[in-house]
Design an enzyme around this catalytic site. Structure first.
Site: not given
Length: 671
Positions: A116, A292
């Protein structure tokens, strides 16, 4: 071209990938742990290989074992699903080194967006708006605390490598900071093997809106519109919908462009999701990118008419996207909820146990994705999601109405679920009226998950009727087998000498005990429940279904017997009861009031007390971890720790003794 696909996952996503691949003429190979030997995804594939014990760390997370199976099975490609190895750059590289196609982005893109902190730095350079925060390399608790103070409370701590709400804490005051940093780091380490944190300004009442992106290997990148995932609890999504309600076209277009730019900045390929937070002013800020397929991808499929798994496989095989941005349109509205084995009335504790009954809804505009089946089980080893229920309609109201009706037709026995909570959520006036913010569920939790809700008299009467009809059928069958169907033993109407024929049935409804007196006359039953008197007629089928009338009003119900448990499904709700066996010997009461037991199978990750310690009510004694969530065990009253039955690292079953407290003695009056 992909000829053989290994599916490196389990559950509903593995089943979905298997169905799609086989429809495309691709041979499929499943992998399974010892706990999943009979799982639906194993049967859905052309062949299946064992990969180790039940624990994910010893099976589904073993990249070398999975790649060995891929080589031995002759797989051209591996689909990682979501979770497990789906965002593992090392696994993607290992696939490439082995000459096997990884159905997902290149490892470099996973690396770029997997942190992140790193992703925020990259987006900052690309000019994508960010929430004010700290994502630096200095991870000393003191530096994180300094950053939090500089940003200003409230702040949000987030695991840098995380997702799904793991390693995330909201800190509203300085006094909470040290404990929150410690807890978030510990949970990040346990969930992702990485305890690095980022610190962000916590935005009050924001919306969580994410954009689905898709890119091929030929330089084409598009967005497939957005999803609103603002219905959350502890930062985990509960309800997702597409498109986002009341999002103006200009913002939709700007978010779509920003998401495409983010994907292009890292050379993305395949399906991905760029997540934004939308503040009260309508401005959006980049949060993270999930490299994903997402759990909530079905709502995007339903509004676009696309099969995202088929697109993944075609792109992985080197085909270009068969459309451009200008070809995409939004059609209707779709909503999804996640049906979990958890108990909303007990702070959503995850539940484990057998799926004695599992009936999932069908109907117009309703889709169900599930990786479990009746007769299976929800175990402590994996996520407790039973199914995803998705509804599509011409507009949002129709989609929500269809989803509410579908939840009302959902029947699960064996484990407690959140079905009632979800139905209340999708029917809540504020949800129906329009968009909500990420704090909505927390504010409305008392209405959405009421504690100690008692079963109405009608439910107890229906349970009583089902019991009497079952007894009557059993008595008639026994008499027929004995050769005398007219025997008085073939009667189950409670006949007794010199008294009105009746049966007294004792049900336990949570903490209360209710006696239901059933009397039979003139072809009907009367149920006396407290002061309420209800007249019932009904026919019970062999599967628990009841066609009945209650005080002349026709209804349909289902009553499922599971040992001494009775679960009543009536009017879109379910009510668990326990039927007392009048012939059973009374059980000894559990030990002292201070005996604390494990609420679920779990691992003890911290012991915060020792024998002899005097503790105050509310003091944390132990911290348990179950299904990647931490649960604190607190003292229910002032007292002294008399016995400590566990230590750090111990695995405990539900109901196992943890701590015994001796009650504090009252203080003597002064003077």
């Amino acid at each position: 071209m992909i000829r053989t696909l290994l599916i490196a996952n389990r559950g509903e996503i593995a089943c979905r990938v298997a169905r799609t691949a086989r429809a495309m003429g691709i041979r499929t190979v499943a992998v399974f742990s010892e706990a999943d030997a009979g799982a639906p995804h194993v049967r859905a594939c052309d062949e299946a290989w064992p990969i180790g014990p039940a624990a994910a760390a010893e099976s589904y997370l073993k990249a070398d074992v999975i790649l060995d199976v891929a080589r031995r099975a002759g797989a051209d490609a591996v689909h990682p699903g979501y979770g497990f190895l789906s965002e593992n750059a090392g696994f993607a590289r290992a696939c490439e080194a082995a000459g096997i196609v990884f159905v997902g982005p290149p490892a470099s893109a996973i690396d770029a967006m997997g942190s992140k902190a790193g992703a925020k730095a990259l987006m900052e350079k690309a000019g994508v708006p960010l929430v004010p925060g700290y994502h630096g390399d200095d991870q000393a608790p003191e530096r994180l605390a300094e950053a939090a103070r500089s940003i200003g409370f409230p702040v949000l701590l987030k695991a840098s490598a995380g997702g799904g709400g793991k390693g995330m804490r909201v800190v509203r005051a300085e006094a909470e900071l040290t404990a929150a940093i410690d807890s978030a780091k510990r949970e990040g380490k346990a969930s992702f093997g990485d305890d690095r944190l980022i610190v962000e300004k916590y935005l009050e009442r924001p919306r969580h809106v994410e954009v689905q992106v898709f890119a091929d290997r030929h330089g084409n990148t598009v967005h497939l519109f957005e999803r609103d995932c603002s219905a959350q609890r502890r930062h985990q999504k509960i309800l997702e919908e597409a498109p986002a309600p009341e999002l103006d076209p200009a913002t939709r277009e700007a978010m779509g462009r920003a998401a495409v730019a983010a994907a292009e900045a890292v050379g993305y390929v395949g399906a991905g999701t760029v997540e934004f937070i939308l503040d009260a002013s309508g401005s959006f800020h980049f949060m993270e990118m999930n490299t994903r397929l997402q759990v909530e991808h079905p709502v995007t499929e339903l509004i676009t008419g696309l099969d995202l798994v088929a697109l993944q496989l075609r792109v992985a095989a080197g085909e270009p996207l068969p459309f451009g941005q200008e070809d995409l349109r939004i059609g209707g509205h779709a909503v999804e909820v996640r049906l979990y084995a958890e108990d909303p009335a007990r702070d959503f504790f995850p539940q484990t146990g057998p799926l004695t009954r599992l009936r999932l809804p069908e109907g117009e505009g309703v889709r169900v994705d599930s990786g479990v089946e009746e007769g299976g089980a929800v175990t402590v080893h994996y996520d407790p999601m039973i199914a995803k229920l998705i509804a599509h309609g011409r507009d949002r109201r129709e989609a929500l109405a269809r989803l509410a009706a579908a939840l009302g037709r959902t029947e699960v026995v064996g484990v407690t679920t959140n079905a009632g909570f979800l139905k209340r959520l999708v029917e809540h006036p504020e949800v129906v009226a329009g968009p909500i913010d990420t704090g909505f569920v927390g504010r409305e939790i008392a209405a959405l998950a009421p504690a100690g809700e008692s079963a109405p008299e009608s439910v107890l009467a229906v349970a009583g009727l089902a019991e009497m009809l079952a007894l009557d059928a059993a008595a008639k069958a026994a008499a027929a087998r004995g050769g005398d169907p007219h025997s008085p033993w073939a009667r189950a109407d409670g006949w007794r000498l010199n008294d009105t024929a009746h049966h007294d049935l004792v049900f336990h409804d949570g903490d209360r005990t209710v006696t239901v007196r059933m009397t039979h006359e003139a072809g009907a039953w009367t149920a006396l429940v407290g002061e309420a008197r209800l007249r019932l007629r009904g026919v019970l089928d062999g599967d628990g279904g009841l066609d009945l009338t209650v005080d002349g009003r026709r209804q349909a119900a289902t009553v499922v017997a599971d040992g001494d448990r009775r679960v009543v499904f009536l009017a879109g709700r379910s009510w668990p009861l326990a039927l007392e066996d009048p012939f059973a010997a009374g059980e000894a009461e559990e030990g002292a009031e201070g005996r604390l037991t494990a609420p679920m199978p779990a691992k003890v990750i911290r012991v915060a007390a020792a024998v002899g310690d005097r503790v105050a009510r509310g003091a944390v004694l132990l911290v348990l971890e179950a299904m990647k969530m931490e649960h604190s065990v607190a003292a229910p009253a002032d007292g002294t720790v008399a016995r400590l039955a566990v230590g750090e690292g111990d695995l405990v079953e539900e109901g196992a003794e943890l701590v015994v407290l001796d009650a504090a003695e009252p203080e003597a009056n002064a003077g």
